[in-house]
Design a protein around this motif. Structure first.
Motif, short mmCIF file in Angstrom:
data_model
loop_
_atom_site.label_atom_id
_atom_site.label_comp_id
_atom_site.label_asym_id
_atom_site.label_seq_id
_atom_site.Cartn_x
_atom_site.Cartn_y
_atom_site.Cartn_z
N MET A 252 -14.67 20.43 -6.12
CA MET A 252 -13.36 20.25 -6.73
C MET A 252 -12.28 20.22 -5.67
N ILE A 253 -11.35 19.27 -5.80
CA ILE A 253 -10.20 19.27 -4.89
C ILE A 253 -8.94 19.00 -5.69
N PRO A 254 -7.80 19.42 -5.14
CA PRO A 254 -6.54 19.20 -5.85
C PRO A 254 -6.20 17.71 -5.94
N GLU A 255 -5.61 17.34 -7.05
CA GLU A 255 -5.24 15.93 -7.27
C GLU A 255 -4.34 15.37 -6.16
N PRO A 256 -3.27 16.08 -5.76
CA PRO A 256 -2.41 15.50 -4.72
C PRO A 256 -3.15 15.25 -3.40
N THR A 257 -4.05 16.18 -3.05
CA THR A 257 -4.81 16.00 -1.82
C THR A 257 -5.69 14.76 -1.92
N ALA A 258 -6.33 14.59 -3.08
CA ALA A 258 -7.19 13.42 -3.28
C ALA A 258 -6.37 12.13 -3.14
N ALA A 259 -5.19 12.11 -3.75
CA ALA A 259 -4.36 10.91 -3.68
C ALA A 259 -3.97 10.62 -2.23
N LEU A 260 -3.70 11.67 -1.48
CA LEU A 260 -3.33 11.48 -0.08
C LEU A 260 -4.51 10.97 0.74
N ILE A 261 -5.70 11.46 0.43
CA ILE A 261 -6.90 10.98 1.15
C ILE A 261 -7.06 9.48 0.94
N ASP A 262 -6.84 9.03 -0.29
CA ASP A 262 -6.95 7.60 -0.57
C ASP A 262 -5.92 6.82 0.25
N PHE A 263 -4.70 7.32 0.26
CA PHE A 263 -3.63 6.66 1.00
C PHE A 263 -3.98 6.56 2.49
N LEU A 264 -4.42 7.69 3.06
CA LEU A 264 -4.73 7.70 4.49
C LEU A 264 -5.92 6.79 4.81
N ASN A 265 -6.86 6.75 3.89
CA ASN A 265 -8.03 5.90 4.10
C ASN A 265 -7.63 4.42 4.13
N GLU A 266 -6.69 4.05 3.27
CA GLU A 266 -6.22 2.66 3.26
C GLU A 266 -5.39 2.37 4.50
N GLU A 267 -4.55 3.33 4.88
CA GLU A 267 -3.70 3.14 6.06
C GLU A 267 -4.52 2.90 7.33
N LYS A 268 -5.62 3.65 7.39
CA LYS A 268 -6.47 3.59 8.57
C LYS A 268 -7.02 2.18 8.82
N LYS A 269 -7.14 1.44 7.69
CA LYS A 269 -7.72 0.10 7.82
C LYS A 269 -6.69 -0.91 8.33
N LEU A 270 -5.41 -0.51 8.31
CA LEU A 270 -4.36 -1.45 8.69
C LEU A 270 -4.06 -1.38 10.17
N ASP A 271 -3.52 -2.47 10.66
CA ASP A 271 -3.02 -2.47 12.03
C ASP A 271 -1.85 -1.48 12.08
N VAL A 272 -1.68 -0.82 13.20
CA VAL A 272 -0.63 0.20 13.31
C VAL A 272 0.73 -0.34 12.86
N SER A 273 1.03 -1.59 13.19
CA SER A 273 2.34 -2.15 12.85
C SER A 273 2.53 -2.30 11.34
N ALA A 274 1.44 -2.33 10.59
CA ALA A 274 1.55 -2.53 9.14
C ALA A 274 1.52 -1.21 8.37
N ARG A 275 1.32 -0.11 9.07
CA ARG A 275 1.17 1.17 8.38
C ARG A 275 2.50 1.68 7.84
N ARG A 276 2.41 2.41 6.74
CA ARG A 276 3.63 2.96 6.16
C ARG A 276 3.92 4.36 6.70
N LEU A 277 2.89 4.94 7.30
CA LEU A 277 3.08 6.26 7.89
C LEU A 277 2.52 6.23 9.30
N THR A 278 3.39 6.42 10.28
CA THR A 278 2.88 6.43 11.64
C THR A 278 2.92 7.86 12.17
N LEU A 279 1.83 8.27 12.74
CA LEU A 279 1.77 9.65 13.21
C LEU A 279 2.21 9.77 14.67
N GLU A 280 1.83 8.81 15.47
CA GLU A 280 2.21 8.78 16.90
C GLU A 280 2.11 10.16 17.55
#
Ligand SMILES: Nc1ncnc2c1ncn2[C@@H]1O[C@H](COP(=O)(O)OP(=O)(O)OP(=O)(O)O)[C@@H](O)[C@H]1O
Ligand SMILES: [Mg+2]
Length: 594
Positions: free
Chosen positions: A162-190
């Motif tokens: 079991m995991i919290p819903e917000p954490t799960a949603a964030l995992i999905d978001f980060l997983n999609e971001e990872k597939k994008l080129d850095v310039s296309a990401r909505r969240l840059t960690l740098e």
């Protein structure tokens, strides 16, 4: 057997199931399955990505879950159960026909259908392991009851994660971001850590979490839970209810009747039907507004925040269903501006009469973070999840709460992000590390590439009442997981005044902001069942354990005899073998068209 990765979002109004698979490029692809269910007419099967979490029991006692069941809400309201998630973990049941149906049972029917869908996807293979999501602020009894539902639907006790819903949603978001080129990401960690607020407004719960995301070792991700808002029962159904009440007032005027006259004149079933029809109308109105706006924004390539007034004049109209007595059937209409006025109480703390509004959980999460009080300025991004965040006025309000400094990040698919993320988590479980990042050494051999490091915390305070003394904290909000603690010198075995020995004792549990708070919520009692009679006044020792996935277990023993360790039932309902067998038989008949 090949490993199968399944994530289930068991929602108040809708549930979804996703599967995660590894692509040849080495990415994880998560997709939400279409769920076969009986359509509104009751005569054929349709596929839909969402399964309404509604149970209908027909006259013969056969169960239906999904669209047909939701439709029956307007026809036989006394034979349906909806929004059961709001009661999971409580000692309640709904009588339908000969049966008393508990919230765990309703959830088990929903899960059973989603499980069957995943099994069909993998070619009728039996699936025993799953990740089921829960609101971040669920207490352990709510979590425990959800797990029981998972077991009742046929998953293995030890393979339900079991995991919290917000954490799960964030995992999905980060997983999609990872597939994008850095310039296309909505969240840059740098190389920096970012504080993200996940705002999840679904059908029944408003769940706000602050998660700190950073780059982990070897290209992995480090997710630390900084804060979780208090449990807030606020969601789409509350928006719908507000609108229903307003429309009903309008109708009474139109019919020329007072509420008393109205209920005296019509049969209860017609009154219920009218309300269900109004609910339908209210839900369709908000969906219609958001879809129309979204289409126009796309067509005209404009930004909502700069053009919001343009959309005030949108209106929605519909006839009430003909299943009502003829004189009650009428045409209704509402504009977006009117809709927003009705619901504004749910968006602003200062207007809120019942303390139900989206601002409060946001402020609460900021206030009670693990790193001290935070302000909106400390947040680097707000991520929107849940069906209600489709509604633009909600988006606008969040934008405003954050000082119009940053536009909220919309989830690609607000209704599916949670189950998608849960499936990804299931895939990564072998690669996930729950240690906090500072516990990990660079040379740690356990850390493989792309490891996700989680630091989860205890979501709320739970206390045990002690007669004549201060309550004892069983769990304290914010404690980093996993943890275990032994509580000594605080409990003695109690019994009625004349008894010398007892077979069992109850521990009264409650949740509250702090031990001295007058606003407490009683939970189910925990039971210590001794193996043989025990003398009253003996000293009792308690051991509390909470694992990374927030599962709590309590053990007890007498101070004078450490060898007899007892598993304490911390409030789980125990189903009898007969009840379980009966439920299994019923489950065989779900959604069978006759
Ligand atoms: N396009 C839309 N516009 C506005 N509201 C919508 C739209 N689509 C769905 N909703 C609303 O979103 C809510 C359902 O959202 P969601 O499926 O995320 O909730 P849930 O997961 O069932 O509930 P919870 O997470 O609270 O347990 C319903 O109230 C529904 O009316
Ligand atoms: Mg949800």
């Amino acid at each position: 057997m090949a490993k199968r990765y399944i994530g289930i979002d068991l929602g108040t109004t809708n549930s979804t199931v996703s599967v995660a698979n590894l692509t040849v490029r080495g990415d994880i692809e998560s997709s939400t399955l279409e769920v076969a269910q009986v359509d509104e007419s009751g005569n054929s099967i349709v596929q839909d990505h969402t399964l309404p979490s509604v149970l209908y029991i027909d006259d013969q006692g056969y169960p239906y879950v999904g669209r047909f069941a939701k439709r029956m809400n307007g026809v036989y309201p006394s034979q349906i159960i909806k929004e059961a998630k709001r009661h999971i973990g409580e000692d309640v049941s709904w009588p339908i026909g000969e049966e008393n149906i508990r919230p765990e049972m309703v959830a088990s029917y929903v899960l059973k259908i989603l499980k069957a869908q995943a099994e069909e996807y993998y070619g009728e293979e039996k699936i025993d392991s799953v990740v089921i999501t829960i609101p971040a602020n669920f207490n352990f009894q709510q979590q425990q009851a959800t797990k029981a539902a998972g077991m009742l639907s046929g998953f293995d006790k030890d393979k339900i994660h079991m995991i919290p819903e917000p954490t799960a949603a964030l995992i999905d978001f980060l997983n999609e971001e990872k597939k994008l080129d850095v310039s296309a990401r909505r969240l840059t960690l740098e190389g920096k850590k970012k504080n993200l607020m996940v705002f999840d407004l679904g059908g029944g719960t408003c769940d706000v979490s602050i998660l700190q995301v950073g780059e982990g070792l070897n290209g992995g991700i480090d997710i630390q839970e900084l804060s979780i808002s208090q449990y807030t029962e606020l969601g789409g159904i509350d928006f719908d209810k507000k609108v229903v009440n307003e429309l009903f007032k309008r109708l009474l005027k139109e019919y020329g009747l007072s509420f008393k006259q109205f209920t005296a004149k019509y049969e209860k079933k017609d009154v219920l039907r009218l309300f269900e029809n109004l609910h339908d109308f209210a839900e369709k109105a908000k969906k219609s507004f958001s879809t129309k706006i979204e289409n126009q924004l796309r067509l005209q390539q404009i930004d909502y925040y700069e053009n919001s007034e343009k959309f005030d004049r949108l209106s929605y109209r519909e006839m009430l269903s003909s299943q009502l007595p003829e004189e009650l059937v009428t045409s209704l209409s509402i504009t977006k501006k009117e809709y927003d006025q009705i619901i504004s109480e749910l968006l602003y703390k200062e207007q809120s009469k019942q303390g139900k509004n989206i601002e409060e959980p946001i402020l609460n999460a900021l206030q009670h973070s693990k790193i001290g009080a935070m302000t909106p300025q400390d947040i680097d991004g707000v991520f929107l999840v849940g069906g209600m965040t489709y509604y633009h006025t909600v988006q606008e309000r969040i934008y405003e709460i954050f000082g119009r400094r940053m536009k909220p990040i919309k989830s690609i698919n607000p209704m599916f992000a949670v189950s998608r993320g849960a499936a990804i988590y299931h895939h990564q479980i072998d690669n996930i590390n729950f240690k906090s990042s500072d516990q990990i050494q660079v040379a740690d051999t356990e850390i493989s590439a792309e490891t996700v490091v989680f630091t989860n915390t205890v979501p709320n305070n739970i206390y045990i009442d002690v007669i004549g003394a201060d309550p004892v904290a069983l769990l304290e909000k914010g404690t980093v997981l996993p943890f275990e603690r032994i509580i000594e010198d605080r409990f003695i075995v109690t019994g009625a005044s004349s008894t010398k020995a007892v077979n069992a004792m109850q521990l009264e549990l409650f949740t509250a902001v702090d031990a001295k708070s007058i606003h407490t919520k009683k939970l189910k009692s925990a039971t210590v069942a001794f193996k043989k009679p025990v003398s009253v006044n003996s000293k009792l020792v308690l051991k509390v354990e909470c694992n990374q996935e927030r599962e709590v277990s309590v053990k007890a023993w007498l101070e004078q005899d450490e060898t007899e360790v007892i598993d304490v039932n911390i409030g789980a309902h125990e189903f009898t073998e007969k009840e379980i067998q009966l439920l299994k038989q019923k489950q065989e008949h779900i959604n069978k068209i006759k």
